[in-house]
Write an enzyme that holds these catalytic residues in place. Structure first.
Site, PDB file in Angstrom:
ATOM      1  N   VAL A  49       0.844  -0.982   0.418  1.00  0.00           N
ATOM      2  CA  VAL A  49       0.290  -0.076   0.080  1.00  0.00           C
ATOM      3  C   VAL A  49       0.087   1.021  -0.595  1.00  0.00           C
ATOM      4  O   VAL A  49       2.012   1.390   0.358  1.00  0.00           O
ATOM      5  CB  VAL A  49      -1.077   0.140   1.137  1.00  0.00           C
ATOM      6  CG1 VAL A  49      -1.925  -0.997   1.074  1.00  0.00           C
ATOM      7  CG2 VAL A  49      -0.037   0.061   2.335  1.00  0.00           C
ATOM      8  N   SER A  50       0.591   2.637  -0.453  1.00  0.00           N
ATOM      9  CA  SER A  50       1.032   2.999  -1.077  1.00  0.00           C
ATOM     10  C   SER A  50       1.040   4.440   0.857  1.00  0.00           C
ATOM     11  O   SER A  50       1.878   4.975   1.472  1.00  0.00           O
ATOM     12  CB  SER A  50       0.553   4.536  -1.364  1.00  0.00           C
ATOM     13  OG  SER A  50       0.786   3.825  -2.850  1.00  0.00           O
ATOM     14  N   THR A  51       0.224   4.596   1.553  1.00  0.00           N
ATOM     15  CA  THR A  51       0.710   5.252   3.009  1.00  0.00           C
ATOM     16  C   THR A  51       0.415   4.400   4.384  1.00  0.00           C
ATOM     17  O   THR A  51      -0.512   3.294   3.826  1.00  0.00           O
ATOM     18  CB  THR A  51      -0.279   5.916   2.678  1.00  0.00           C
ATOM     19  OG1 THR A  51      -1.543   5.865   3.123  1.00  0.00           O
ATOM     20  CG2 THR A  51      -0.300   7.029   1.421  1.00  0.00           C
ATOM     21  N   GLN A  85      -3.980   3.297   4.231  1.00  0.00           N
ATOM     22  CA  GLN A  85      -4.338   2.463   3.889  1.00  0.00           C
ATOM     23  C   GLN A  85      -3.966   1.140   4.499  1.00  0.00           C
ATOM     24  O   GLN A  85      -2.899   0.753   5.192  1.00  0.00           O
ATOM     25  CB  GLN A  85      -3.393   2.040   2.150  1.00  0.00           C
ATOM     26  CG  GLN A  85      -3.791   3.661   1.709  1.00  0.00           C
ATOM     27  CD  GLN A  85      -3.135   3.715  -0.226  1.00  0.00           C
ATOM     28  OE1 GLN A  85      -2.285   3.180  -0.450  1.00  0.00           O
ATOM     29  NE2 GLN A  85      -4.404   4.137  -0.374  1.00  0.00           N
TER      30      GLN A  85
END
Length: 192
Positions: free
Chosen positions: A8-10, A13
């Site tokens: 996940v990017s952050t 998330q």
């Protein structure tokens, strides 16, 4: 062995959706990253790459979870192929351990190469159009013709060191000055 990879990017998330899908797919091990796909130094991906053995298959939930771009994704799959490791994407239903999956992935690769070629052609056409209009690419020349003639004269008089001539001309590198002098000498010899 089926090895799952989730990203996940952050931190906001959640990896649960991907974890569940990878478990259902039969993954024996899972590695994860909470980092932007644009980051090249993802610890989970690095660990995945170091543990892969011939015959393994990397399972991902979606292609964009693995690569930060199509080019990067293709590079990773080429590394997998060289190591005799397969890739399976659950959402796109691509499995490079099958003939059909390899075909689809090679089509992606061909499209990416086509896109790179189009970009290169557009760039070259733009540069040619700029040259026709008198604009040259690259860094502007440090020495105009008058300064170049002065630098050449100072060098031939041999009263100053190369370092001193560089300082007078505002050039930081001796090799740059030598390149200017060599071109000027060739021009003078060609004109004679």
């Amino acid at each position: 062995m089926l090895i799952g990879y989730a990203r996940v990017s952050t931190d906001d998330q959640n990896l649960d959706l991907q974890r569940d899908a990878l478990r259902r797919a039969g993954c024996e091990r899972m590695l994860e990253d909470k980092a932007s796909g644009a980051k090249a130094d993802r610890t989970g991906l690095a660990a995945l790459m170091s543990m892969l053995r011939a015959g393994d298959t990397v399972v991902i939930w979606r292609l964009d979870r693995l690569g930060r771009s199509l080019k990067n994704l293709i590079e990773l799959v080429e590394r997998f192929e060289a190591a005799k490791v397969g890739l399976r994407s659950l959402q796109e239903n691509i499995d490079t351990t099958t003939s059909g999956g390899r075909l689809v992935f090679h089509l992606f690769g061909a499209l990416a190469e086509f896109e790179r070629n189009l970009i290169r052609e557009r760039t070259q056409a733009g540069m040619a159009a700029a040259r026709v209009r008198g604009r040259m690419g690259g860094r502007p020349k440090r020495l105009d013709p008058a300064k170049l003639a002065l630098a050449l004269r100072l060098h031939h008089e041999a009263k100053h060191t190369i370092k001193e001539i560089c300082q007078m001309m505002g050039i930081s590198s001796k090799s740059t000055l030598y390149n200017y002098l060599a071109r000027a000498d060739r021009h003078v010899l060609g004109a004679a």
